[in-house]
Scaffold this motif. Structure first.
Motif, PDB file in Angstrom:
ATOM      1  N   GLU A 300       0.825  -1.201   0.000  1.00 59.76           N
ATOM      2  CA  GLU A 300       0.000   0.000   0.000  1.00 59.76           C
ATOM      3  C   GLU A 300       0.865   1.259   0.000  1.00 59.76           C
ATOM      4  O   GLU A 300       0.527   2.250  -0.638  1.00 59.76           O
ATOM      5  CB  GLU A 300      -0.926   0.011   1.224  1.00 59.76           C
ATOM      6  N   TYR A 303       4.538  -0.039  -3.657  1.00 55.09           N
ATOM      7  CA  TYR A 303       4.621  -1.414  -4.135  1.00 55.09           C
ATOM      8  C   TYR A 303       5.930  -1.695  -4.867  1.00 55.09           C
ATOM      9  O   TYR A 303       6.370  -2.847  -4.965  1.00 55.09           O
ATOM     10  CB  TYR A 303       3.426  -1.759  -5.015  1.00 55.09           C
ATOM     11  N   ARG A 329      -1.116  -9.233  -4.528  1.00 56.47           N
ATOM     12  CA  ARG A 329      -1.261  -7.826  -4.150  1.00 56.47           C
ATOM     13  C   ARG A 329      -0.406  -6.948  -5.059  1.00 56.47           C
ATOM     14  O   ARG A 329      -0.820  -5.862  -5.468  1.00 56.47           O
ATOM     15  CB  ARG A 329      -0.851  -7.639  -2.689  1.00 56.47           C
ATOM     16  N   LYS A 333      -1.649  -3.995  -7.837  1.00 58.97           N
ATOM     17  CA  LYS A 333      -1.130  -2.625  -7.862  1.00 58.97           C
ATOM     18  C   LYS A 333      -0.563  -2.265  -9.238  1.00 58.97           C
ATOM     19  O   LYS A 333      -0.714  -1.150  -9.718  1.00 58.97           O
ATOM     20  CB  LYS A 333      -0.056  -2.440  -6.788  1.00 58.97           C
ATOM     21  N   LYS A 334       0.118  -3.236  -9.858  1.00 63.14           N
ATOM     22  CA  LYS A 334       0.721  -2.965 -11.159  1.00 63.14           C
ATOM     23  C   LYS A 334      -0.331  -2.788 -12.244  1.00 63.14           C
ATOM     24  O   LYS A 334      -0.160  -1.997 -13.184  1.00 63.14           O
ATOM     25  CB  LYS A 334       1.656  -4.113 -11.551  1.00 63.14           C
ATOM     26  N   ASN A 442      -7.639   3.370  -5.353  1.00 68.17           N
ATOM     27  CA  ASN A 442      -7.172   1.990  -5.299  1.00 68.17           C
ATOM     28  C   ASN A 442      -6.371   1.697  -4.034  1.00 68.17           C
ATOM     29  O   ASN A 442      -5.225   1.266  -4.070  1.00 68.17           O
ATOM     30  CB  ASN A 442      -6.324   1.663  -6.540  1.00 68.17           C
ATOM     31  N   PHE A 443      -6.976   1.993  -2.872  1.00 71.27           N
ATOM     32  CA  PHE A 443      -6.328   1.606  -1.618  1.00 71.27           C
ATOM     33  C   PHE A 443      -7.357   0.939  -0.718  1.00 71.27           C
ATOM     34  O   PHE A 443      -8.557   1.159  -0.850  1.00 71.27           O
ATOM     35  CB  PHE A 443      -5.670   2.794  -0.922  1.00 71.27           C
ATOM     36  N   ASN A 462       0.367   7.655  -3.586  1.00 70.40           N
ATOM     37  CA  ASN A 462       0.777   6.915  -2.391  1.00 70.40           C
ATOM     38  C   ASN A 462       2.015   7.589  -1.820  1.00 70.40           C
ATOM     39  O   ASN A 462       3.114   7.062  -1.850  1.00 70.40           O
ATOM     40  CB  ASN A 462       1.064   5.465  -2.759  1.00 70.40           C
TER      41      ASN A 462
END
Length: 481
Positions: A300, A303, A329, A333-334, A442-443, A462
């Motif tokens: 989070e 990444y 995970r 994220k990617k 996206n968290f 982030n």
């Protein structure tokens, strides 16, 4: 409680099996899809959230209700475990296993009370609903939280054991009503077992100066022993988190230094936490869950650091389930970046548009450092003194701090804002606004930090934590561009 302890109590350390604990693997680890769908009539919120309390980390899923109140959430899970189903601030624990299809119906005006289940594990979840209704009633009847605050350590210990023994008898009554399967019975018994441990540990954290040397004599009663214990994921991981990381490790030399390094959000900071845990925890389950969760929290935060350190991670954690969890995970994220690019888009987004219109209009030409937090988040609260200090050191004509409080009550929000004297602009988001913010950026957890430049462009989805020594320089440079 000291801030660095709050930071670690705010992290949730979830459980995984080690290579030395393979007797349960066939039952615990059986990856598969889960569907949760249904209808909420008279909905008082436009979203439903399913928060997976997965054995190796938490993941939040948010979906919108259609015009008739229908919804469907499709996910993939690694093991049987607890989940929080949330609508309009009301949270209900439900249980899922791989390949389940759980169907619910409820009235949004009283979501928790009216919910009913069909499909997979319907009897299991009906049993949990009755269990929690009884549990909450007994907490109030026995003035549990008042006594937890006022009794001496020895008195509270006796009271707590008696209270949870009473809850064991309530389980027997529920079994007679619902006649659930064996794992549901064991889930309720394990909930009582590990909730007792959590309350004893939490009491100890708040009454340290009055504890007797034998207060924590219950450790061996709570180590993993049975086939179904890992399924009660919420309170088993709370026991591991609060006892081992909140109490035992905090007394080890080097703990505070490790905490400081970890919060710097660097490759070396994360690697040092792996080394510290590996050196100071001998129990394989505790070691696996701790290192995995540290790594997951960095997914989070940044990444790319986790991506670069993954091979090192596997030298400490050999469990394939833990490794696959981190890989998934990372892939998420990617492959899924934030869905907005600037303040203008945020100002036109469902639910949160009005707040960001106000933020845009009141801070024209300023760099914005956005802090997304919750009143229940220890890591969020522990960062506030550092954040306040940083705010005072920056040019307020060029840089503004924005605090967005999510999934919290107005009373708790106002209390925390006043207690920590939060500088900058403070906003309390509704449940729908909180869900939309999570979806757009996206968290799945807080704290979360975002930087928007003086032209309204989101340049870091982030951003660095207030503890980071590089954050001040970054904000100042952006203000001078």
């Amino acid at each position: 409680m000291k801030p660095f302890n709050l930071f670690f109590l705010g992290l949730v350390f979830l459980v995984s099996c080690s290579k030395e604990n393979q007797t349960q693997d066939n039952h615990i680890f059986s990856e598969g899809p889960v569907v949760v769908r249904g209808q909420i009539l008279n909905a008082e919120s436009k979203t439903v959230q399913l928060e997976n309390l997965e054995l190796t980390g938490r993941v939040k899923n948010v979906v919108k209700l259609d015009s008739l109140g229908n919804f469907e959430i499709s996910i993939n899970i690694l093991s049987p475990h607890d989940n929080f189903l949330i609508h309009n601030g009301q949270m209900l624990t439900i249980f899922t296993e791989p390949n389940d299809t759980i169907i619910i119906s409820a009235d949004g005006r009283n979501f928790k009370k009216t919910i009913s289940f069909s499909g997979s594990n319907a009897i299991f979840n009906k049993s949990l609903k009755l269990f929690f209704e009884e549990f909450l009633e007994q907490l109030e009847t026995n003035e549990f939280f008042i006594k937890k605050r006022d009794l001496s350590p020895s008195e509270f210990k006796v009271f707590a054991y008696d209270f949870f023994e009473l809850m064991e008898t309530k389980i027997d009554s529920i079994i007679k009503i619902t006649q659930p399967q064996e794992n549901a019975i064991e889930w309720m018994r394990n909930y009582v077992k590990y909730r007792l441990a959590e309350d004893l540990i939490e009491y100890g954290n708040h009454h340290k100066e009055n504890l007797t040397p034998d207060y924590y004599d219950f450790e061996n009663d709570y180590l993993l022993t049975g086939e179904f214990e890992l399924q009660c994921s919420q309170y088993y991981e709370d026991f591991i988190n609060k006892y081992y990381l909140g109490y035992k490790l905090s007394q080890v030399d080097g703990f505070k230094e490790m905490a400081t390094n970890y919060r710097e959000q660097t490759y070396d900071g994360l690697k040092s936490s792996f080394e510290f845990i590996d050196k100071n925890i001998s129990i394989p389950i505790v070691k696996n869950l701790s290192i995995t969760r540290f790594c997951n929290m960095y997914v989070e935060k940044d990444y790319l650091i986790v991506d670069s350190i993954f091979n090192t991670f596997t030298t400490y954690v050999h469990d394939i389930t833990c490794q696959n969890f981190i890989l998934k995970r990372l892939d998420n994220k990617k492959n899924k970046i934030a869905l907005v690019d600037n303040l203008e888009e945020l100002s036109n987004t469902d639910f949160i548009g009005e707040i960001f219109q106000k933020i845009r209009n009141e801070n024209h030409g300023k760099v914005l450092y956005i802090d997304v937090w919750g009143t229940w988040c220890g890591g969020c609260l522990s960062a506030f003194p550092t954040s306040n200090k940083l705010y005072k050191e920056l040019d307020r004509n060029k840089i503004e701090f924005i605090y967005l409080c999510v999934n919290s009550t107005k009373e708790n929000w106002q209390e925390i804002v006043n207690e920590y004297e939060l500088k900058g602009k403070n906003y309390l988001l509704t449940q729908d606004q909180s869900a939309m913010l999570s979806e757009k950026f996206n968290f799945h957890g807080v704290p979360r930090y975002i930087i928007i430049d003086k032209n309204g462009k989101i340049i870091d989805y982030n951003a660095k934590h207030p503890y980071s020594s590089a954050l001040k320089v970054e904000l100042q440079e952006l203000a001078e561009i």
